[in-house]
Design a protein around this motif. Sequence first.
Motif, PDB file in Angstrom:
ATOM      1  N   ALA A 150     124.581  30.986 -47.081  1.00  0.00           N
ATOM      2  CA  ALA A 150     123.568  30.924 -46.023  1.00  0.00           C
ATOM      3  C   ALA A 150     122.864  29.565 -46.024  1.00  0.00           C
ATOM      4  N   LEU A 151     122.534  29.056 -47.215  1.00  0.00           N
ATOM      5  CA  LEU A 151     121.876  27.752 -47.316  1.00  0.00           C
ATOM      6  C   LEU A 151     122.796  26.632 -46.854  1.00  0.00           C
ATOM      7  N   ALA A 152     124.078  26.724 -47.216  1.00  0.00           N
ATOM      8  CA  ALA A 152     125.030  25.686 -46.836  1.00  0.00           C
ATOM      9  C   ALA A 152     125.243  25.651 -45.322  1.00  0.00           C
ATOM     10  N   VAL A 153     125.302  26.827 -44.697  1.00  0.00           N
ATOM     11  CA  VAL A 153     125.459  26.884 -43.241  1.00  0.00           C
ATOM     12  C   VAL A 153     124.246  26.258 -42.559  1.00  0.00           C
ATOM     13  N   ALA A 154     123.053  26.621 -43.028  1.00  0.00           N
ATOM     14  CA  ALA A 154     121.830  26.063 -42.435  1.00  0.00           C
ATOM     15  C   ALA A 154     121.765  24.553 -42.639  1.00  0.00           C
ATOM     16  N   GLU A 155     122.165  24.093 -43.837  1.00  0.00           N
ATOM     17  CA  GLU A 155     122.161  22.657 -44.121  1.00  0.00           C
ATOM     18  C   GLU A 155     123.146  21.924 -43.220  1.00  0.00           C
ATOM     19  N   ALA A 156     124.323  22.495 -43.032  1.00  0.00           N
ATOM     20  CA  ALA A 156     125.336  21.868 -42.176  1.00  0.00           C
ATOM     21  C   ALA A 156     124.856  21.770 -40.731  1.00  0.00           C
ATOM     22  N   VAL A 157     124.220  22.832 -40.243  1.00  0.00           N
ATOM     23  CA  VAL A 157     123.686  22.811 -38.878  1.00  0.00           C
ATOM     24  C   VAL A 157     122.650  21.700 -38.729  1.00  0.00           C
ATOM     25  N   LEU A 158     121.786  21.554 -39.735  1.00  0.00           N
ATOM     26  CA  LEU A 158     120.757  20.516 -39.698  1.00  0.00           C
ATOM     27  C   LEU A 158     121.378  19.120 -39.718  1.00  0.00           C
ATOM     28  N   MET A 159     122.356  18.895 -40.606  1.00  0.00           N
ATOM     29  CA  MET A 159     122.975  17.573 -40.723  1.00  0.00           C
ATOM     30  C   MET A 159     123.762  17.210 -39.463  1.00  0.00           C
ATOM     31  N   ILE A 160     124.504  18.174 -38.935  1.00  0.00           N
ATOM     32  CA  ILE A 160     125.261  17.903 -37.707  1.00  0.00           C
ATOM     33  C   ILE A 160     124.302  17.654 -36.552  1.00  0.00           C
ATOM     34  N   GLY A 161     123.199  18.399 -36.521  1.00  0.00           N
ATOM     35  CA  GLY A 161     122.195  18.189 -35.482  1.00  0.00           C
ATOM     36  C   GLY A 161     121.596  16.797 -35.526  1.00  0.00           C
ATOM     37  N   VAL A 162     121.290  16.319 -36.746  1.00  0.00           N
ATOM     38  CA  VAL A 162     120.757  14.958 -36.888  1.00  0.00           C
ATOM     39  C   VAL A 162     121.791  13.938 -36.424  1.00  0.00           C
ATOM     40  N   GLY A 163     123.042  14.126 -36.845  1.00  0.00           N
ATOM     41  CA  GLY A 163     124.090  13.193 -36.459  1.00  0.00           C
ATOM     42  C   GLY A 163     124.306  13.137 -34.959  1.00  0.00           C
TER      43      GLY A 163
END
Length: 263
Positions: free
Chosen positions: A111-124
């Motif tokens: 769950a943490l990894a999915v949320a982190e990935a969404v945040l990083m892709i969103g920033v990119g």
Amino acid sequence: MSTLSLGVSRGHIELLQFRRDRTALVFTFAFPAMLLLLFGTIFNDQYNQPGVTAAHVFSASMLAYGILTTAFVTMGSGLALDREDGTLKRLHGTPLTSTSYIIGKFLLVLALAVAEAVLMIGVGALVFGMSLPDASHWLAFAWIFLLSVVCCSLLGMAVSVIVKHARTAGAILNVPVVALQFISGVFVYPVTQFPQWLITLGSIFPVKWMAQGFRYVFLPDGMKVNEPAGQWELGRIALVLGAWCVIGLVLCLMTFRWTRADR
């Protein structure tokens, strides 16, 4: 209750406990995103592909860093803390099996990894204008992401056995994390500028292949010339990550215990 249902219940508890720790909640997500913002803003090099900047490369590569912090570090430090404060010892006296406990921890990490990935892709995408991939690349992202999370979670669990005190977990676990980022082409790119022996060393570990896989997903196909082999090597990425999943599982089976060795 079955092992799976017990694991899901434990995962729900793990998520609730993590959500209540606001400090961990903020730093787990904020730190990788903050580094991405810094690197993407400071370095604005153009690569051999039109419209591809260093910020785009960092946005793709640093997904590997985000998974390491949310899987390897969270799993390792969480297990060390549960051993030290007696949580694991108390759970050992309940119907919860070691498999159910591990499933619960993995659900938290996933769950943490999915949320982190969404945040990083969103920033990119939103801050640096990184293009989002088509459907076939999203499929590749799914299996690379899942293998990466499983691999890092198992290795974090295995390494936790050397952590004697929870207060030192962060320092111990972050040493390999930081070192691997540099030799794996996450913080320094392209990897081809490294000496051959350092490229070979980085290729042994999963982080290099995680970052390369995410670059395949988010960067134009022409960027593959900057990889050591001049190709994306999806087959080798799957093979190496799968092998490290097996290695991590074997290490976990050999090292997992409910209490510290000195107790």
